[in-house]
Design a protein around this motif. Structure first.
Motif, PDB file in Angstrom:
ATOM      1  N   LEU A  40       0.804  -1.215   0.000  1.00 52.89           N
ATOM      2  CA  LEU A  40       0.000   0.000   0.000  1.00 52.89           C
ATOM      3  C   LEU A  40       0.841   1.271   0.000  1.00 52.89           C
ATOM      4  O   LEU A  40       0.296   2.365  -0.098  1.00 52.89           O
ATOM      5  N   GLY A  41       2.158   1.147   0.117  1.00 51.50           N
ATOM      6  CA  GLY A  41       3.013   2.329   0.128  1.00 51.50           C
ATOM      7  C   GLY A  41       2.906   3.124  -1.160  1.00 51.50           C
ATOM      8  O   GLY A  41       2.844   4.356  -1.146  1.00 51.50           O
ATOM      9  N   TYR A  45       1.468   6.925  -1.482  1.00 51.71           N
ATOM     10  CA  TYR A  45       2.284   7.966  -2.109  1.00 51.71           C
ATOM     11  C   TYR A  45       1.488   8.671  -3.212  1.00 51.71           C
ATOM     12  O   TYR A  45       1.485   9.900  -3.302  1.00 51.71           O
ATOM     13  N   ALA A  46       0.789   7.895  -4.034  1.00 55.12           N
ATOM     14  CA  ALA A  46      -0.009   8.475  -5.122  1.00 55.12           C
ATOM     15  C   ALA A  46      -1.137   9.341  -4.578  1.00 55.12           C
ATOM     16  O   ALA A  46      -1.414  10.428  -5.115  1.00 55.12           O
ATOM     17  N   GLU A  47      -1.778   8.911  -3.501  1.00 56.86           N
ATOM     18  CA  GLU A  47      -2.869   9.690  -2.914  1.00 56.86           C
ATOM     19  C   GLU A  47      -2.355  11.001  -2.305  1.00 56.86           C
ATOM     20  O   GLU A  47      -2.990  12.049  -2.444  1.00 56.86           O
ATOM     21  N   VAL A  48      -1.219  10.941  -1.624  1.00 59.48           N
ATOM     22  CA  VAL A  48      -0.626  12.155  -1.047  1.00 59.48           C
ATOM     23  C   VAL A  48      -0.244  13.119  -2.165  1.00 59.48           C
ATOM     24  O   VAL A  48      -0.482  14.325  -2.077  1.00 59.48           O
ATOM     25  N   THR A  97      11.271   6.284   3.717  1.00 56.68           N
ATOM     26  CA  THR A  97      12.303   5.263   3.874  1.00 56.68           C
ATOM     27  C   THR A  97      11.903   3.968   3.169  1.00 56.68           C
ATOM     28  O   THR A  97      12.716   3.342   2.487  1.00 56.68           O
ATOM     29  N   HIS A  98      10.643   3.588   3.321  1.00 54.66           N
ATOM     30  CA  HIS A  98      10.149   2.345   2.731  1.00 54.66           C
ATOM     31  C   HIS A  98      10.245   2.359   1.201  1.00 54.66           C
ATOM     32  O   HIS A  98      10.696   1.395   0.597  1.00 54.66           O
ATOM     33  N   LEU A  99       9.826   3.460   0.580  1.00 58.47           N
ATOM     34  CA  LEU A  99       9.850   3.519  -0.878  1.00 58.47           C
ATOM     35  C   LEU A  99      11.274   3.548  -1.423  1.00 58.47           C
ATOM     36  O   LEU A  99      11.561   2.943  -2.446  1.00 58.47           O
ATOM     37  N   LYS A 100      12.171   4.248  -0.723  1.00 56.33           N
ATOM     38  CA  LYS A 100      13.575   4.255  -1.152  1.00 56.33           C
ATOM     39  C   LYS A 100      14.174   2.855  -1.045  1.00 56.33           C
ATOM     40  O   LYS A 100      14.855   2.387  -1.945  1.00 56.33           O
ATOM     41  N   LYS A 101      13.895   2.189   0.070  1.00 50.59           N
ATOM     42  CA  LYS A 101      14.423   0.840   0.273  1.00 50.59           C
ATOM     43  C   LYS A 101      13.847  -0.110  -0.767  1.00 50.59           C
ATOM     44  O   LYS A 101      14.562  -0.958  -1.309  1.00 50.59           O
ATOM     45  N   GLN A 102      12.562   0.043  -1.065  1.00 56.13           N
ATOM     46  CA  GLN A 102      11.933  -0.822  -2.057  1.00 56.13           C
ATOM     47  C   GLN A 102      12.580  -0.630  -3.430  1.00 56.13           C
ATOM     48  O   GLN A 102      12.823  -1.589  -4.142  1.00 56.13           O
ATOM     49  N   LYS A 103      12.871   0.618  -3.796  1.00 57.18           N
ATOM     50  CA  LYS A 103      13.533   0.870  -5.078  1.00 57.18           C
ATOM     51  C   LYS A 103      14.906   0.221  -5.116  1.00 57.18           C
ATOM     52  O   LYS A 103      15.307  -0.349  -6.124  1.00 57.18           O
ATOM     53  N   GLN A 104      15.652   0.298  -4.006  1.00 61.98           N
ATOM     54  CA  GLN A 104      16.988  -0.285  -3.972  1.00 61.98           C
ATOM     55  C   GLN A 104      16.925  -1.810  -3.969  1.00 61.98           C
ATOM     56  O   GLN A 104      17.652  -2.473  -4.702  1.00 61.98           O
ATOM     57  N   GLY A 107      15.279  -3.154  -7.395  1.00 64.87           N
ATOM     58  CA  GLY A 107      15.734  -2.574  -8.650  1.00 64.87           C
ATOM     59  C   GLY A 107      14.656  -1.751  -9.324  1.00 64.87           C
ATOM     60  O   GLY A 107      14.483  -1.816 -10.524  1.00 64.87           O
ATOM     61  N   GLU A 108      13.906  -0.994  -8.503  1.00 66.42           N
ATOM     62  CA  GLU A 108      12.843  -0.112  -8.969  1.00 66.42           C
ATOM     63  C   GLU A 108      11.632  -0.862  -9.517  1.00 66.42           C
ATOM     64  O   GLU A 108      10.776  -0.290 -10.154  1.00 66.42           O
ATOM     65  N   ILE A 109      11.538  -2.172  -9.265  1.00 68.03           N
ATOM     66  CA  ILE A 109      10.377  -2.939  -9.700  1.00 68.03           C
ATOM     67  C   ILE A 109       9.866  -3.745  -8.507  1.00 68.03           C
ATOM     68  O   ILE A 109      10.603  -4.517  -7.921  1.00 68.03           O
ATOM     69  N   SER A 110       8.626  -3.550  -8.138  1.00 64.10           N
ATOM     70  CA  SER A 110       8.021  -4.316  -7.062  1.00 64.10           C
ATOM     71  C   SER A 110       7.602  -5.684  -7.602  1.00 64.10           C
ATOM     72  O   SER A 110       6.899  -5.757  -8.598  1.00 64.10           O
ATOM     73  N   PRO A 111       7.984  -6.786  -6.951  1.00 63.84           N
ATOM     74  CA  PRO A 111       7.623  -8.096  -7.473  1.00 63.84           C
ATOM     75  C   PRO A 111       6.148  -8.437  -7.283  1.00 63.84           C
ATOM     76  O   PRO A 111       5.645  -9.342  -7.896  1.00 63.84           O
ATOM     77  N   TYR A 112       5.445  -7.688  -6.448  1.00 61.81           N
ATOM     78  CA  TYR A 112       4.062  -8.013  -6.136  1.00 61.81           C
ATOM     79  C   TYR A 112       3.079  -7.042  -6.762  1.00 61.81           C
ATOM     80  O   TYR A 112       1.892  -7.148  -6.557  1.00 61.81           O
ATOM     81  N   SER A 113       3.553  -6.066  -7.479  1.00 63.57           N
ATOM     82  CA  SER A 113       2.663  -5.043  -8.007  1.00 63.57           C
ATOM     83  C   SER A 113       3.149  -4.604  -9.371  1.00 63.57           C
ATOM     84  O   SER A 113       4.336  -4.641  -9.662  1.00 63.57           O
ATOM     85  N   THR A 114       2.218  -4.168 -10.191  1.00 64.20           N
ATOM     86  CA  THR A 114       2.588  -3.672 -11.512  1.00 64.20           C
ATOM     87  C   THR A 114       2.652  -2.152 -11.543  1.00 64.20           C
ATOM     88  O   THR A 114       2.950  -1.572 -12.565  1.00 64.20           O
TER      89      THR A 114
END
Length: 157
Positions: A40-41, A45-48, A97-104, A107-114
């Motif tokens: 949901l991060g 982010y999109a809603e904010v 912090t969560h979104l930066k860590k997820q990108k790192q 590799g900027e691609i979430s495995p569970y979301s498109t």
């Protein structure tokens, strides 16, 4: 809805994504299901971002209206907006912090979301930086000529 049941607990996952069955290495011939929670991060982010853009647009309309003391109103809105963006950055520190860590990590691609697709993904900024970028796009760039003109009039007085 997915219900995961163990010995004494039931876990309800209303929006879990269920992948294909995978072989359970611990039990030959058995299959297991693995549930991935919906991230949901990205949605938060999109809603904010949408909120900040619509708020910036409403502030622009308030400042650019007729018979407005543009410098005084601009300064008032800037003071409130900049203070609010500071507090929002503190409030959403975990999201930043969560979104930066997820990108790192991914590799900027979430495995569970498109939704984090490299072709369509724009730069993810901290919420405070995002707010200031939106202020620049919604207020400074459209009003820069008018603001400079009014500042020069005040300097000449």
């Amino acid at each position: 809805m997915l219900i995961i049941q163990s010995e004494n607990r039931r876990i309800h996952c209303p929006k879990a994504q269920l992948p294909e069955k995978t072989r359970d290495p611990a039990t030959p011939g058995a299959f297991r299901h693995v549930a991935f929670p919906e991230p949901l991060g990205e949605k938060l982010y999109a809603e904010v971002k949408n909120f900040l853009e619509s708020h910036g647009q409403s502030l622009y309309e308030a400042v650019s209206g007729p018979d407005v003391d543009i410098l005084r109103v601009y300064h008032k809105h800037w003071s409130q907006f900049s203070q609010g963006s500071f507090y929002m950055n503190l409030l959403f520190g975990y999201l930043n912090t969560h979104l930066k860590k997820q990108k790192q990590d991914y590799g900027e691609i979430s495995p569970y979301s498109t939704s984090f697709c490299p072709d369509t993904m724009e730069e993810v900024m901290d919420i405070g930086a995002l707010a200031l970028d939106i202020w620049k796009r919604k207020m400074i760039e459209p009003l820069k000529g008018t603001l400079v003109e009014h500042v020069l009039i005040e300097v000449k007085k």
